[in-house]
Enzyme design. Structure first.
Site, PDB file in Angstrom:
ATOM      1  CB  THR A  86      -0.902  -0.007   1.256  1.00 43.16           C
ATOM      2  OG1 THR A  86      -1.667  -1.200   1.251  1.00 43.16           O
ATOM      3  CG2 THR A  86      -1.828   1.196   1.285  1.00 43.16           C
ATOM      4  CB  SER A 109       8.845  -2.480  -2.625  1.00 45.37           C
ATOM      5  OG  SER A 109       9.185  -1.754  -3.801  1.00 45.37           O
ATOM      6  CG  MET A 112       5.152  -4.997  -4.802  1.00 38.59           C
ATOM      7  SD  MET A 112       6.326  -5.063  -3.430  1.00 38.59           S
ATOM      8  CE  MET A 112       6.864  -6.748  -3.505  1.00 38.59           C
ATOM      9  CG  HIS A 142      -0.261   5.760 -11.450  1.00 38.06           C
ATOM     10  ND1 HIS A 142       0.884   6.495 -11.240  1.00 38.06           N
ATOM     11  CD2 HIS A 142       0.070   4.467 -11.193  1.00 38.06           C
ATOM     12  CE1 HIS A 142       1.866   5.685 -10.867  1.00 38.06           C
ATOM     13  NE2 HIS A 142       1.408   4.448 -10.839  1.00 38.06           N
ATOM     14  CG  HIS A 143      -5.595   3.657 -12.219  1.00 37.45           C
ATOM     15  ND1 HIS A 143      -6.443   3.859 -11.160  1.00 37.45           N
ATOM     16  CD2 HIS A 143      -4.526   2.981 -11.721  1.00 37.45           C
ATOM     17  CE1 HIS A 143      -5.914   3.312 -10.068  1.00 37.45           C
ATOM     18  NE2 HIS A 143      -4.739   2.769 -10.392  1.00 37.45           N
ATOM     19  CE  LYS A 146      -0.569   6.047  -7.375  1.00 38.17           C
ATOM     20  NZ  LYS A 146      -0.702   5.036  -6.326  1.00 38.17           N
TER      21      LYS A 146
HETATM   22  N1  NAD Z   1       3.638  -1.517  -4.305  1.00 35.39           N
HETATM   23  C1  NAD Z   1       3.140  -1.696  -5.537  1.00 35.39           C
HETATM   24  O1  NAD Z   1       3.812  -2.227  -6.436  1.00 35.39           O
HETATM   25  C2  NAD Z   1       1.735  -1.257  -5.834  1.00 35.39           C
HETATM   26  C3  NAD Z   1       1.155  -1.539  -7.084  1.00 35.39           C
HETATM   27  C4  NAD Z   1      -0.174  -1.195  -7.302  1.00 35.39           C
HETATM   28  C5  NAD Z   1      -0.898  -0.575  -6.290  1.00 35.39           C
HETATM   29  N2  NAD Z   1      -0.292  -0.288  -5.104  1.00 35.39           N
HETATM   30  C6  NAD Z   1      -1.018   0.326  -3.988  1.00 35.39           C
HETATM   31  O2  NAD Z   1      -1.825  -0.687  -3.386  1.00 35.39           O
HETATM   32  C7  NAD Z   1      -2.994  -0.097  -2.830  1.00 35.39           C
HETATM   33  C8  NAD Z   1      -4.225  -0.806  -3.369  1.00 35.39           C
HETATM   34  O3  NAD Z   1      -4.288  -0.630  -4.774  1.00 35.39           O
HETATM   35  P1  NAD Z   1      -5.536  -1.158  -5.634  1.00 35.39           P
HETATM   36  O4  NAD Z   1      -5.359  -0.602  -7.009  1.00 35.39           O
HETATM   37  O5  NAD Z   1      -5.691  -2.622  -5.460  1.00 35.39           O
HETATM   38  O6  NAD Z   1      -6.738  -0.376  -4.896  1.00 35.39           O
HETATM   39  P2  NAD Z   1      -8.263  -0.801  -4.814  1.00 35.39           P
HETATM   40  O7  NAD Z   1      -8.971   0.429  -4.341  1.00 35.39           O
HETATM   41  O8  NAD Z   1      -8.710  -1.441  -6.068  1.00 35.39           O
HETATM   42  O9  NAD Z   1      -8.296  -1.928  -3.664  1.00 35.39           O
HETATM   43  C9  NAD Z   1      -8.114  -1.663  -2.298  1.00 35.39           C
HETATM   44  C10 NAD Z   1      -8.919  -2.691  -1.510  1.00 35.39           C
HETATM   45  O10 NAD Z   1      -8.644  -2.480  -0.124  1.00 35.39           O
HETATM   46  C11 NAD Z   1      -9.870  -2.543   0.575  1.00 35.39           C
HETATM   47  N3  NAD Z   1      -9.798  -1.770   1.825  1.00 35.39           N
HETATM   48  C12 NAD Z   1      -9.747  -0.428   1.966  1.00 35.39           C
HETATM   49  N4  NAD Z   1      -9.737  -0.091   3.263  1.00 35.39           N
HETATM   50  C13 NAD Z   1      -9.778  -1.253   3.962  1.00 35.39           C
HETATM   51  C14 NAD Z   1      -9.812  -1.564   5.356  1.00 35.39           C
HETATM   52  N5  NAD Z   1      -9.806  -0.587   6.285  1.00 35.39           N
HETATM   53  N6  NAD Z   1      -9.851  -2.869   5.713  1.00 35.39           N
HETATM   54  C15 NAD Z   1      -9.858  -3.846   4.778  1.00 35.39           C
HETATM   55  N7  NAD Z   1      -9.847  -3.612   3.447  1.00 35.39           N
HETATM   56  C16 NAD Z   1      -9.805  -2.328   3.047  1.00 35.39           C
HETATM   57  C17 NAD Z   1     -10.906  -1.945  -0.383  1.00 35.39           C
HETATM   58  O11 NAD Z   1     -12.227  -2.359  -0.034  1.00 35.39           O
HETATM   59  C18 NAD Z   1     -10.430  -2.523  -1.712  1.00 35.39           C
HETATM   60  O12 NAD Z   1     -11.046  -3.773  -1.990  1.00 35.39           O
HETATM   61  C19 NAD Z   1      -2.900   1.395  -3.169  1.00 35.39           C
HETATM   62  O13 NAD Z   1      -2.310   2.079  -2.082  1.00 35.39           O
HETATM   63  C20 NAD Z   1      -1.971   1.423  -4.372  1.00 35.39           C
HETATM   64  O14 NAD Z   1      -1.311   2.658  -4.538  1.00 35.39           O
HETATM   65  C21 NAD Z   1       1.009  -0.621  -4.858  1.00 35.39           C
END
Ligand code: NAD
Length: 252
Positions: A86, A109, A112, A142-143, A146
């Site tokens: 996250t 990270s 990833m 990004h989309h 975000k």
């Molecule tokens: N490190 C990486 O390589 C990388 C890559 C892509 C996305 N990300 C990050 O990962 C995160 C998620 O991305 P995404 O595109 O899957 O987002 P998303 O909004 O599609 O999914 C997030 C999920 O988390 C759930 N959620 C939110 N708050 C919650 C809580 N309090 N308890 C339990 N579940 C909860 C939501 O209901 C949702 O299903 C973002 O912060 C994004 O920036 C990191």
């Protein structure tokens, strides 16, 4: 067989992880945690980590900064290794994760993908070679869903370059408010949001009569999911410590 729980399992990345892990024989998803609980689903989805009937081998977190902050306590209590993906975490959560690494294995990270981490290495080299004579601008795209900006990856790239320079730079996020010429110590960070762009990062080194561009483009979320699952398998059974993609890349 590494037993993985996914926090944020119903999200875009959570679903990409499930598709990927279903094709692997070295790990399995035993539970998910998400706002929309479905305890009878396969795998079961719980509203909180405390509701899971048993502790997995590793937790992968792709959720929200608030959910990541809550997970720290559970991981400390159960000595549960965690892969934190996250982005947009607040400084308190960053510090809590550093403390958690004294108790259990923490892998973090902002990106990833192997490619971005190689890009970071190349950017460090470029900064050390080019010095302040070349202005640095980081542009990320990004989309439109975000929420954090600039991306955690853009900040990670900026930190890598700033560290490599001996902390010579100040980040500038917005040029419309102040009317003045660019200072050599500025590093510009710019966010673009639109459509379904998975993730693009570009670093410009703008020097006298030439521009060098380093860039990375992610074609699908699978590239991040793959890195996260590899990190989870890498982390299973590891002792306390703070791990990053650099540790995994050295290992491979
Ligand atoms: N490190 C990486 O390589 C990388 C890559 C892509 C996305 N990300 C990050 O990962 C995160 C998620 O991305 P995404 O595109 O899957 O987002 P998303 O909004 O599609 O999914 C997030 C999920 O988390 C759930 N959620 C939110 N708050 C919650 C809580 N309090 N308890 C339990 N579940 C909860 C939501 O209901 C949702 O299903 C973002 O912060 C994004 O920036 C990191």
């Amino acid at each position: 067989m590494v037993k993985i729980a996914i926090q944020g399992i119903n999200g875009r990345m959570g679903q990409a992880l499930c598709r990927l892990i279903a094709q692997r024989s070295d790990c399995t998803v035993v539970a998910g945690i998400d706002l929309n609980a479905q305890p009878d689903a396969v795998p079961p989805v719980y509203a909180s980590l405390d509701e899971m009937p048993c502790v997995p081998d590793v937790l992968i977190d792709f959720s929200s900064p608030a959910a990541t902050a809550k997970a720290v306590g559970y991981c400390a209590e159960h000595t549960l290794p965690v892969v934190v993906c996250t982005t947009g975490l607040d400084p308190e959560t960053e510090q809590a994760l550093q403390r958690l690494a004294g108790t259990t294995a923490v892998f973090k990270s902002a990106n990833m993908s192997m490619g971005i981490n190689l890009l970071a290495e190349l950017a460090r080299k470029a900064v050390q070679t080019l010095g302040l004579a070349y202005d640095i601008e980081v542009i990320e795209k990004h989309h439109h869903n975000k929420v954090d900006a600039p991306s955690g990856t853009a900040l990670m790239l900026a930190e890598e370059m700033n560290e490599a320079s001996g902390h010579m730079y100040e980040y500038v996020y917005d040029r419309h408010a102040v009317r003045k010429a660019r200072d050599v110590h500025e590093m510009g960070l710019h966010a673009v949001r639109g459509g379904s762009i998975v993730g693009e990062h570009e670093i410009l080194f703008c020097g006298p009569d030439e521009v060098i561009t380093l860039s990375h483009s992610a074609a699908s979320r699978e590239v991040f999911a793959n890195g996260a699952v590899n990190a989870a398998v890498f982390l299973a059974g590891k002792g306390p410590g703070f791990y990053s993609m650099k540790d995994m890349m050295r290992h491979e």
